[in-house]
Motif scaffolding. Structure first.
Motif, PDB file in Angstrom:
ATOM      1  N   ASP A  21     -59.133  91.013  93.955  1.00  0.00           N
ATOM      2  CA  ASP A  21     -59.830  91.083  95.378  1.00  0.00           C
ATOM      3  C   ASP A  21     -61.370  90.613  95.275  1.00  0.00           C
ATOM      4  OD1 ASP A  21     -60.454  91.694  97.956  1.00  0.00           O
ATOM      5  OD2 ASP A  21     -61.155  93.573  97.295  1.00  0.00           O
ATOM      6  N   ALA A  47     -55.742  91.337 102.871  1.00  0.00           N
ATOM      7  CA  ALA A  47     -55.899  92.664 103.745  1.00  0.00           C
ATOM      8  C   ALA A  47     -54.749  92.693 104.320  1.00  0.00           C
ATOM      9  CB  ALA A  47     -56.983  92.444 104.710  1.00  0.00           C
ATOM     10  N   SER A  80     -51.832  94.021 101.909  1.00  0.00           N
ATOM     11  CA  SER A  80     -52.446  95.419 101.305  1.00  0.00           C
ATOM     12  C   SER A  80     -51.969  96.486 102.541  1.00  0.00           C
ATOM     13  CB  SER A  80     -53.700  95.572 100.915  1.00  0.00           C
ATOM     14  OG  SER A  80     -54.399  95.584 102.207  1.00  0.00           O
ATOM     15  N   LEU A  81     -52.241  96.154 103.894  1.00  0.00           N
ATOM     16  CA  LEU A  81     -52.047  97.040 104.811  1.00  0.00           C
ATOM     17  C   LEU A  81     -50.960  97.184 105.547  1.00  0.00           C
ATOM     18  CD1 LEU A  81     -55.522  96.321 106.618  1.00  0.00           C
ATOM     19  CD2 LEU A  81     -55.298  98.278 105.435  1.00  0.00           C
ATOM     20  N   ALA A 114     -53.921  93.265 111.002  1.00  0.00           N
ATOM     21  CA  ALA A 114     -54.660  93.462 109.998  1.00  0.00           C
ATOM     22  C   ALA A 114     -56.138  93.196 110.378  1.00  0.00           C
ATOM     23  CB  ALA A 114     -54.102  92.940 108.871  1.00  0.00           C
ATOM     24  N   VAL A 164     -59.390  97.513 106.684  1.00  0.00           N
ATOM     25  CA  VAL A 164     -59.752  97.590 105.117  1.00  0.00           C
ATOM     26  C   VAL A 164     -61.299  97.189 105.532  1.00  0.00           C
ATOM     27  CG1 VAL A 164     -59.253  95.132 104.399  1.00  0.00           C
ATOM     28  CG2 VAL A 164     -59.550  96.996 102.824  1.00  0.00           C
ATOM     29  N   GLU A 184     -58.123 101.573 104.926  1.00  0.00           N
ATOM     30  CA  GLU A 184     -58.579 101.478 103.368  1.00  0.00           C
ATOM     31  C   GLU A 184     -59.877 101.041 103.293  1.00  0.00           C
ATOM     32  OE1 GLU A 184     -56.696 102.785 100.815  1.00  0.00           O
ATOM     33  OE2 GLU A 184     -54.556 102.968 102.057  1.00  0.00           O
ATOM     34  N   SER A 211     -60.746  99.923 100.256  1.00  0.00           N
ATOM     35  CA  SER A 211     -60.440  98.617  99.263  1.00  0.00           C
ATOM     36  C   SER A 211     -59.035  98.064  99.471  1.00  0.00           C
ATOM     37  CB  SER A 211     -61.105  98.653  97.922  1.00  0.00           C
ATOM     38  OG  SER A 211     -60.266  97.706  96.912  1.00  0.00           O
ATOM     39  N   PRO A 212     -58.810  96.970  99.225  1.00  0.00           N
ATOM     40  CA  PRO A 212     -57.309  96.535  99.286  1.00  0.00           C
ATOM     41  C   PRO A 212     -56.570  96.594  98.211  1.00  0.00           C
ATOM     42  CG  PRO A 212     -58.386  94.480  99.636  1.00  0.00           C
ATOM     43  CD  PRO A 212     -59.539  95.642  99.522  1.00  0.00           C
TER      44      PRO A 212
END
Length: 282
Positions: free
Chosen positions: A8, A100, A103-104, A112, A240, A266, A268-269
């Motif tokens: 990331d 992002a 991850s989300l 997102a 994020v 979040e 961080s992703p």
């Protein structure tokens, strides 16, 4: 046993997670990699002098790199550099926005967002980004970001919309005068980072109604101008980034005012990206 390297990357710092058999082995850090602002020589230097020594003799099978400067035009270049430097069997380089979203939302449809120094958002169908409202940067847009939050604070302080006592506290704590602020914003580089760095001052004074409203209004403008075009009020809004994380309660209030519900938030992703790429899909 397959070994994956997941990154990331922002312009300042890159977080790398080495994953074996679905579990992180360790996380290391290097300076940021941004192919828009750094040429190929610089990118290779960061990898060879900062990343490779930390990996040691470990061989990497697959690399998944998500970066703020990885636009579609830079994907092939980043993938080629990473493949050559790491000798990985498979390399994928994508934008931080897709990172992002993965991850989300994982493999589910959703909205997102990235809310940090800058801001961005997308409509994600569970596989790819299908719509993106251009954020336009902190001068023309970036509503919801730390930079725009800083602009709102300075405007309110110096135009008398916040108590004079707060202006005095600001100048004393930050060691700045109005002339210093003008210099930092208009004469020095990275004004967006300076503006976003004022967030802790804002966060420490959220008990003041005017400051609280300043934050909520910033998020409402983000939702109105960036999320409304997706025309999907049925989808939760996940985000994020440091601004989303530290102001999550106010983000939730702003979302409710605009007819949306919050999903995952979040800071961080990276942790969620490890889970995403440890699934059978990856």
């Amino acid at each position: 046993m397959k070994v994956k390297l997941i990154a990331d990357s922002g312009s300042t710092k890159t977080d790398w997670a080495l994953v074996s058999d679905g579990s992180p082995v360790f996380i290391v850090h290097t300076q940021g990699i941004n192919p828009i602002h750094q040429d190929e020589t610089v990118v290779r230097s960061v990898l060879s002098t900062e990343l490779l020594p930390q990996l040691g003799e470990r061989h990497v099978d697959e690399v998944f790199f998500y970066g703020s400067g990885v636009r579609s035009s830079e994907e092939d270049t980043m993938q080629r550099i990473l493949q050559e430097m790491l000798d990985a069997r498979y390399v994928e380089a994508r934008s931080d926005l897709l990172g992002a979203a993965r991850s989300l939302c994982g493999c589910q449809e959703g909205i997102a967002c990235i809310l940090g120094t800058g801001a961005n958002s997308c409509l994600y169908d569970g596989t790819r980004i299908v719509m993106n409202t251009p954020p336009l940067g902190y001068i023309l847009g970036d509503e919801g970001s730390g930079a725009v939050l800083g602009i709102s604070l300075l405007n309110a302080l110096y135009k008398g919309l916040l108590p004079e006592k707060m202006l005095g506290e600001f100048e004393e704590e930050q060691g700045l005068t109005l002339n210093d602020v003008i210099q930092r914003v208009y004469r020095q580089p990275m004004a967006n980072r300076f503006l976003a760095s004022l967030s802790p001052f804002i966060h420490s004074r959220l008990e003041h109604p005017a400051v609280r409203n300043l934050v909520i209004d910033n998020f409402r403008r983000f939702l109105q101008r960036n999320i409304t075009p997706y025309q999907r009020p049925d989808l939760p809004i996940s985000a994020v980034g440091s601004i989303a994380y530290y102001y999550s309660q106010l983000l939730g209030e702003a979302a409710a005012m605009e007819g949306y519900a919050l999903g995952r938030i979040e800071r961080s992703p990276l942790e969620a990206l490890v889970r995403y790429h440890s699934s059978e899909k990856s």
